[in-house]
Design a protein around this motif. Structure first.
Motif: not given
Length: 148
Positions: A125-130, A57-66
């Motif tokens: 968070r940086a690893p989850f930026r597209d 959930e954290f990974r998906q949320t962070t990815y979408e947040e960017f």
């Protein structure tokens, strides 16, 4: 020959005493926190790994947040552009309203850019930026490009 044997026996007792003290010290150190100190690097790396990749959930949320933050910057830019076009033909009263709106949108845009850059710089968070999103956004740029 008896003296040599006696010396060897004393030497063996001395070595056994030193080894016994070392073992006793090692057991004491491990019993009173030494194990935690020795394994700290491993436990820390494991804990960091669990915090980073543990929650889907954290990974998906962070990815979408960017994407959401970059889109917020683009939305503000688009609205500013539309208001600037409208300003060319607006009445004096409407021009004052447009100017206020543009000022507010520029401030909102800068906040969104700063928020994006702040989160992009955070290690967890940086690893989850597209990969197609920019590393940093430029607050001074006229147009923001959210994909490379």
């Amino acid at each position: 020959m008896g003296e040599i044997r006696e010396g060897a026996r004393l030497g063996a007792w001395a070595v056994a005493g030193v080894v016994g003290l070392a073992v006793l010290w090692l057991v004491g150190a491990l019993a009173f926190g030494g194990a935690a100190w020795i394994t700290a690097p491993f436990r820390g790396a494991e804990e960091q790994r669990e915090n980073t990749v543990g929650s889907g959930e954290f990974r998906q949320t962070t990815y979408e947040e960017f994407f959401d933050l970059c889109e917020a910057v683009q939305n503000a830019e688009g609205t500013i552009k539309v208001l600037q076009e409208e300003r060319k033909t607006a009445s004096e009263t409407r021009t004052a309203q447009i100017d206020q709106s543009i000022t507010a949108l520029k401030a909102t845009r800068i906040e969104s850019v700063n928020d994006y850059n702040s989160k992009a710089a955070q290690e967890h968070r940086a690893p989850f930026r597209d990969k197609d999103l920019p590393y940093r956004l430029d607050a001074g740029a006229k147009r923001t490009k959210c994909t490379n």
